[in-house]
Design a protein around this motif. Sequence first.
Motif, PDB file in Angstrom:
ATOM      1  N   HIS A 247       0.839  -1.195   0.000  1.00  0.00           N
ATOM      2  CA  HIS A 247       0.000   0.000   0.000  1.00  0.00           C
ATOM      3  C   HIS A 247       0.878   1.251   0.000  1.00  0.00           C
ATOM      4  O   HIS A 247       1.541   1.565   0.989  1.00  0.00           O
ATOM      5  CB  HIS A 247      -0.910  -0.050   1.239  1.00  0.00           C
TER       6      HIS A 247
ATOM      7  N   HIS B 242       3.670   0.789   2.998  1.00  0.00           N
ATOM      8  CA  HIS B 242       3.632  -0.244   4.036  1.00  0.00           C
ATOM      9  C   HIS B 242       2.955  -1.487   3.468  1.00  0.00           C
ATOM     10  O   HIS B 242       2.440  -1.464   2.345  1.00  0.00           O
ATOM     11  CB  HIS B 242       2.887   0.264   5.278  1.00  0.00           C
TER      12      HIS B 242
ATOM     13  N   ASP C 244       0.012  -4.370   4.238  1.00  0.00           N
ATOM     14  CA  ASP C 244      -1.144  -4.681   5.073  1.00  0.00           C
ATOM     15  C   ASP C 244      -1.342  -6.189   5.063  1.00  0.00           C
ATOM     16  O   ASP C 244      -1.693  -6.769   4.032  1.00  0.00           O
ATOM     17  CB  ASP C 244      -2.395  -3.974   4.540  1.00  0.00           C
TER      18      ASP C 244
HETATM   19 MN    MN Z   1      -2.824   0.323   4.416  1.00  0.00          MN
END
Ligand code: MN
Length: 190
Positions: free
Chosen positions: A58, A64, A66
């Motif tokens: 993401h 990051h 997820d």
């Molecule tokens: Mn996210």
Amino acid sequence: MARARKSCGKRTAARPRGTALTRRLPEYEAKRDFAVTPEPAPGKAAPHPKPTFVVHKHDATRLHYDVRLEIDGALASWSVPKGPSYDPAVKRLAIQTEDHPLEYGSFEGRIPDGEYGAGDSLIWDRGTYDTIPPGQASAQRKKGHLHVELRGEKLKGRWHLIRTRPAGGKPRWLMFKSKDELADPSYDVV
Ligand code: MN
């Protein structure tokens, strides 16, 4: 010590039939305007016979990963800033976020600017998983220690997710590789 199940004897008024599911994931729904974001609203997807997992890469304010595990009919979710590591000595911060609907397991797209989580979200890995021992995901999550075997393309083998003491704010967990035959400190998967 096992905690006694709470009874729900205090319900006062009957809820009209059919409305019980309109806010199945209140936190997920409250953060999003489904007229604007391409993310799925909670639908009628049934739990899979073999529980699934998905990892989104993401590209939001900060890139990051997820990590999402199917538990109790939704995708329990953690934001892992540095992504998973195959080195059992490397414990990655995993910030617990709101449960996502099962429909999110096949979502990819661009969340528009100004919306919660704005940026591209792509499926980085997916597959099935189970806990060790099997079928304990719900209980392990409550206890704050998930031990899972992932069967994805990139993530394979056993991993731990352990909840640390909350210091206010979102619960923090640590995600790290079990010392299994697939552990490999020299392999950078992200
Ligand atoms: Mn996210």
